[in-house]
Design a protein around this motif. Structure first.
Motif, PDB file in Angstrom:
ATOM      1  N   PHE A   1       0.838  -1.114  -0.109  1.00  0.00           N
ATOM      2  CA  PHE A   1      -0.149  -0.171   0.187  1.00  0.00           C
ATOM      3  C   PHE A   1       1.046   1.382   0.071  1.00  0.00           C
ATOM      4  CE2 PHE A   1      -3.251  -3.127   0.962  1.00  0.00           C
ATOM      5  CZ  PHE A   1      -4.387  -2.603   0.852  1.00  0.00           C
ATOM      6  N   VAL A   2       0.536   2.160  -0.846  1.00  0.00           N
ATOM      7  CA  VAL A   2       1.401   3.356  -0.981  1.00  0.00           C
ATOM      8  C   VAL A   2       0.372   4.600  -0.826  1.00  0.00           C
ATOM      9  CG1 VAL A   2       2.832   4.837  -2.055  1.00  0.00           C
ATOM     10  CG2 VAL A   2       2.749   2.536  -2.742  1.00  0.00           C
ATOM     11  N   ARG A   3       0.349   5.173   0.476  1.00  0.00           N
ATOM     12  CA  ARG A   3      -0.578   6.059   0.919  1.00  0.00           C
ATOM     13  C   ARG A   3      -0.615   7.320  -0.087  1.00  0.00           C
ATOM     14  NH1 ARG A   3       0.769   6.061   7.248  1.00  0.00           N
ATOM     15  NH2 ARG A   3       2.722   5.924   6.217  1.00  0.00           N
ATOM     16  N   GLY A   4      -1.803   7.773  -0.253  1.00  0.00           N
ATOM     17  CA  GLY A   4      -1.790   9.155  -0.872  1.00  0.00           C
ATOM     18  C   GLY A   4      -1.287   9.101  -2.529  1.00  0.00           C
ATOM     19  N   GLU A   5      -1.555   7.945  -2.890  1.00  0.00           N
ATOM     20  CA  GLU A   5      -1.015   7.690  -4.551  1.00  0.00           C
ATOM     21  C   GLU A   5      -2.190   7.002  -5.217  1.00  0.00           C
ATOM     22  OE1 GLU A   5       1.347   8.772  -6.018  1.00  0.00           O
ATOM     23  OE2 GLU A   5       2.502   9.617  -3.842  1.00  0.00           O
ATOM     24  N   GLY A   6      -3.521   7.119  -4.615  1.00  0.00           N
ATOM     25  CA  GLY A   6      -4.609   6.729  -5.333  1.00  0.00           C
ATOM     26  C   GLY A   6      -5.200   7.621  -6.307  1.00  0.00           C
ATOM     27  N   GLY A   7      -6.429   7.557  -6.688  1.00  0.00           N
ATOM     28  CA  GLY A   7      -7.240   8.283  -7.283  1.00  0.00           C
ATOM     29  C   GLY A   7      -7.017   8.656  -8.757  1.00  0.00           C
ATOM     30  N   PHE A   8      -6.269   7.801  -9.390  1.00  0.00           N
ATOM     31  CA  PHE A   8      -5.616   7.943 -10.839  1.00  0.00           C
ATOM     32  C   PHE A   8      -6.654   7.390 -11.643  1.00  0.00           C
ATOM     33  CE2 PHE A   8      -3.393   4.425  -8.842  1.00  0.00           C
ATOM     34  CZ  PHE A   8      -3.357   3.304  -9.740  1.00  0.00           C
ATOM     35  N   GLY A   9      -7.835   6.660 -11.343  1.00  0.00           N
ATOM     36  CA  GLY A   9      -8.714   6.068 -12.169  1.00  0.00           C
ATOM     37  C   GLY A   9      -8.396   4.820 -12.735  1.00  0.00           C
ATOM     38  N   GLY A  10      -7.621   4.165 -11.829  1.00  0.00           N
ATOM     39  CA  GLY A  10      -7.339   2.857 -12.192  1.00  0.00           C
ATOM     40  C   GLY A  10      -8.140   1.654 -11.857  1.00  0.00           C
ATOM     41  N   ASP A  11      -7.975   0.462 -12.019  1.00  0.00           N
ATOM     42  CA  ASP A  11      -8.732  -0.691 -11.497  1.00  0.00           C
ATOM     43  C   ASP A  11      -8.608  -0.976 -10.141  1.00  0.00           C
ATOM     44  OD1 ASP A  11     -10.197  -3.280 -10.929  1.00  0.00           O
ATOM     45  OD2 ASP A  11      -8.735  -4.361 -12.035  1.00  0.00           O
ATOM     46  N   ARG A  12      -9.749  -0.872  -9.362  1.00  0.00           N
ATOM     47  CA  ARG A  12      -9.659  -1.253  -7.715  1.00  0.00           C
ATOM     48  C   ARG A  12      -9.227  -2.571  -7.436  1.00  0.00           C
ATOM     49  NH1 ARG A  12     -11.383   1.833  -3.954  1.00  0.00           N
ATOM     50  NH2 ARG A  12     -11.853   0.085  -2.693  1.00  0.00           N
ATOM     51  N   GLY A  13      -9.180  -3.441  -8.207  1.00  0.00           N
ATOM     52  CA  GLY A  13      -8.685  -4.716  -7.919  1.00  0.00           C
ATOM     53  C   GLY A  13      -9.578  -5.799  -7.284  1.00  0.00           C
ATOM     54  N   PRO A  14      -9.327  -6.883  -6.963  1.00  0.00           N
ATOM     55  CA  PRO A  14     -10.110  -7.921  -6.512  1.00  0.00           C
ATOM     56  C   PRO A  14     -10.188  -7.731  -5.029  1.00  0.00           C
ATOM     57  CG  PRO A  14      -7.976  -8.870  -6.980  1.00  0.00           C
ATOM     58  CD  PRO A  14      -7.995  -7.554  -7.483  1.00  0.00           C
ATOM     59  N   ALA A  15     -11.425  -8.075  -4.530  1.00  0.00           N
ATOM     60  CA  ALA A  15     -11.402  -8.258  -2.840  1.00  0.00           C
ATOM     61  C   ALA A  15     -10.571  -9.051  -2.399  1.00  0.00           C
ATOM     62  CB  ALA A  15     -13.016  -8.162  -2.630  1.00  0.00           C
ATOM     63  N   ARG A  16      -9.780  -8.478  -1.407  1.00  0.00           N
ATOM     64  CA  ARG A  16      -8.886  -9.500  -0.725  1.00  0.00           C
ATOM     65  C   ARG A  16      -9.542 -10.231   0.464  1.00  0.00           C
ATOM     66  NH1 ARG A  16      -3.764 -10.192  -3.735  1.00  0.00           N
ATOM     67  NH2 ARG A  16      -4.168  -8.947  -5.459  1.00  0.00           N
ATOM     68  N   ARG A  17     -10.533  -9.515   1.049  1.00  0.00           N
ATOM     69  CA  ARG A  17     -10.812 -10.005   2.455  1.00  0.00           C
ATOM     70  C   ARG A  17     -11.722 -11.371   2.115  1.00  0.00           C
ATOM     71  NH1 ARG A  17     -12.093  -4.525   5.924  1.00  0.00           N
ATOM     72  NH2 ARG A  17     -10.046  -3.682   5.760  1.00  0.00           N
ATOM     73  N   GLN A  18     -11.608 -12.187   3.149  1.00  0.00           N
ATOM     74  CA  GLN A  18     -12.408 -13.391   3.211  1.00  0.00           C
ATOM     75  C   GLN A  18     -13.330 -13.450   4.278  1.00  0.00           C
ATOM     76  OE1 GLN A  18      -9.511 -16.588   3.361  1.00  0.00           O
ATOM     77  NE2 GLN A  18      -8.364 -16.112   1.546  1.00  0.00           N
ATOM     78  N   GLU A  19     -14.381 -14.264   4.304  1.00  0.00           N
ATOM     79  CA  GLU A  19     -15.267 -14.265   5.429  1.00  0.00           C
ATOM     80  C   GLU A  19     -14.561 -15.045   6.725  1.00  0.00           C
ATOM     81  OE1 GLU A  19     -18.888 -16.051   4.847  1.00  0.00           O
ATOM     82  OE2 GLU A  19     -19.548 -14.820   3.119  1.00  0.00           O
ATOM     83  N   ALA A  20     -14.555 -14.656   7.833  1.00  0.00           N
ATOM     84  CA  ALA A  20     -13.860 -15.209   8.878  1.00  0.00           C
ATOM     85  C   ALA A  20     -14.368 -16.891   8.981  1.00  0.00           C
ATOM     86  CB  ALA A  20     -14.212 -14.320  10.244  1.00  0.00           C
ATOM     87  N   PRO A  21     -13.359 -17.779   9.476  1.00  0.00           N
ATOM     88  CA  PRO A  21     -14.005 -19.023   9.898  1.00  0.00           C
ATOM     89  C   PRO A  21     -15.141 -19.022  10.876  1.00  0.00           C
ATOM     90  CG  PRO A  21     -11.585 -18.879   9.790  1.00  0.00           C
ATOM     91  CD  PRO A  21     -12.050 -17.350   9.784  1.00  0.00           C
ATOM     92  N   THR A  22     -16.043 -19.856  10.569  1.00  0.00           N
ATOM     93  CA  THR A  22     -16.922 -20.058  11.927  1.00  0.00           C
ATOM     94  C   THR A  22     -16.701 -21.407  12.759  1.00  0.00           C
ATOM     95  OG1 THR A  22     -18.255 -21.430  10.099  1.00  0.00           O
ATOM     96  CG2 THR A  22     -18.642 -19.277  10.092  1.00  0.00           C
ATOM     97  N   GLY A  23     -17.374 -21.173  13.759  1.00  0.00           N
ATOM     98  CA  GLY A  23     -16.983 -22.175  14.662  1.00  0.00           C
ATOM     99  C   GLY A  23     -15.701 -22.065  15.435  1.00  0.00           C
ATOM    100  N   GLU A  24     -16.035 -23.018  16.754  1.00  0.00           N
ATOM    101  CA  GLU A  24     -14.791 -22.952  17.384  1.00  0.00           C
ATOM    102  C   GLU A  24     -13.232 -23.459  16.715  1.00  0.00           C
ATOM    103  OE1 GLU A  24     -14.364 -22.019  20.733  1.00  0.00           O
ATOM    104  OE2 GLU A  24     -16.200 -21.037  20.211  1.00  0.00           O
ATOM    105  N   PRO A  25     -12.149 -22.718  16.956  1.00  0.00           N
ATOM    106  CA  PRO A  25     -11.104 -23.251  16.310  1.00  0.00           C
ATOM    107  C   PRO A  25     -10.688 -24.574  16.861  1.00  0.00           C
ATOM    108  CG  PRO A  25     -10.615 -21.568  18.014  1.00  0.00           C
ATOM    109  CD  PRO A  25     -12.071 -21.584  17.872  1.00  0.00           C
ATOM    110  N   ASP A  26      -9.968 -25.343  15.949  1.00  0.00           N
ATOM    111  CA  ASP A  26      -9.392 -26.636  16.175  1.00  0.00           C
ATOM    112  C   ASP A  26      -8.171 -26.613  17.060  1.00  0.00           C
ATOM    113  OD1 ASP A  26     -11.241 -28.629  14.491  1.00  0.00           O
ATOM    114  OD2 ASP A  26     -10.444 -27.054  12.967  1.00  0.00           O
ATOM    115  N   HIS A  27      -7.628 -25.511  16.994  1.00  0.00           N
ATOM    116  CA  HIS A  27      -6.297 -25.327  17.832  1.00  0.00           C
ATOM    117  C   HIS A  27      -6.364 -23.713  18.535  1.00  0.00           C
ATOM    118  CE1 HIS A  27      -5.013 -29.436  16.996  1.00  0.00           C
ATOM    119  NE2 HIS A  27      -5.094 -29.074  15.800  1.00  0.00           N
TER     120      HIS A  27
END
Length: 284
Positions: free
Chosen positions: A142-168
């Motif tokens: 990430f380079v702060r202050g360098e956006g806004g040039f009209g380019g592609d926003r790119g794919p969403a990188r965030r995933q849904e959090a795992p559900t249920g109790e963790p195994d470990h």
């Protein structure tokens, strides 16, 4: 404009040679907190040269981590390093990393995304030795202050959090001197050592390297789920969601399914403030 996306994407890859030996690997493992207890056989695989194997996240520091720095110096990328944040990291292993090696690295910019208030530069490095491909890594910068040039926003990188109790759920304490030791593997940013510099950056004390948390987490997964067998790791990716401080405790939750471990990492003493999210280890 400091970032010329078209120029960066069209540029030829930057190539250079890297090398490492058992001392580099041992130093990296110690920087992750390996060796506690010092005589534990499972820890000696990280700390004793006669039994040594290489944690795959060593790829991020092999050759002092020059691949990422080389990418930031690519044509079309002229940025203030003070505005740069490491947003995510991924490694794909083509075979186990040898204890000693010499390899050729080819690094290039494969994407530049416009996030309005920031740009995201995706750097890919491909590393091969005389026997063929070793690993491929990608860093989201990430380079702060360098956006806004009209380019592609790119794919969403965030995933849904795992559900249920963790195994470990495991906890890993960050030694007070751990950032000082980890930086000897090549990241000399004073943010991780100099209290005055850290205060100027908005922190009350130096912070741990994100890639140190990244390596600590992979070690915890390998030791907890994969019986300490580093060769079973096929790929590893994460998103850097927050910071950790030396003398804190990382709480690492793991959800295990066939061939995949999903993890979340938080700072236990700060109400589980997130440190790493969208963390996935794929294994054989």
């Amino acid at each position: 404009m400091p970032i010329d996306a078209a120029k960066a994407l069209a540029a030829d890859p930057r190539t250079h040679q890297i090398s490492w030996d058992h001392k580099d690997v041992l130093l990296y493992h110690l920087g992750l907190g390996a060796g506690c207890p010092a005589t534990d056989p499972s820890e000696l695989k990280y700390t004793l040269e006669s039994r040594l194997h290489v944690l795959p996240s060593f790829a991020t520091v092999a050759g002092s981590g020059m691949a990422m720095l080389g990418g930031l110096g690519a044509p079309g990328i002229e940025v203030d390093l003070a505005a740069v944040l490491h947003g995510g990291q991924a490694i794909t292993l083509h075979r186990p990393i040898p204890v000693r090696g010499a390899a050729d690295t080819s690094s290039r910019v494969v994407a530049v995304y416009d996030k309005t208030k920031a740009a995201v530069v995706v750097l890919r490095s491909e590393v091969s030795d005389a026997d063929g491909p070793l690993w491929t890594s990608e860093a989201d910068i990430f380079v702060r202050g360098e956006g806004g040039f009209g380019g592609d926003r790119g794919p969403a990188r965030r995933q849904e959090a795992p559900t249920g109790e963790p195994d470990h759920t495991v906890e890993r304490f960050i030694r007070e001197d751990q950032a000082l030791l980890y930086r000897l593997s090549g990241d000399w940013n004073p943010l991780h050592a100099d209290p005055e510099f850290a205060r100027r950056a908005g922190f009350d004390r130096p912070i741990l390297h994100g890639l140190c948390s990244y390596g600590m987490t992979l070690k915890a997964v390998v030791d907890t789920v994969l019986d300490g067998e580093v060769s079973r790791v096929r790929s590893y990716r994460t998103r850097f969601a927050g910071i950790a401080f030396p003398a804190e405790t990382l709480r690492i939750r793991m959800w295990v399914s066939s061939g995949t471990v999903r993890a979340s990492v938080s700072a236990a003493e700060r109400d589980d403030a997130p440190v790493l999210l969208d963390t996935v280890v794929e294994y054989a």
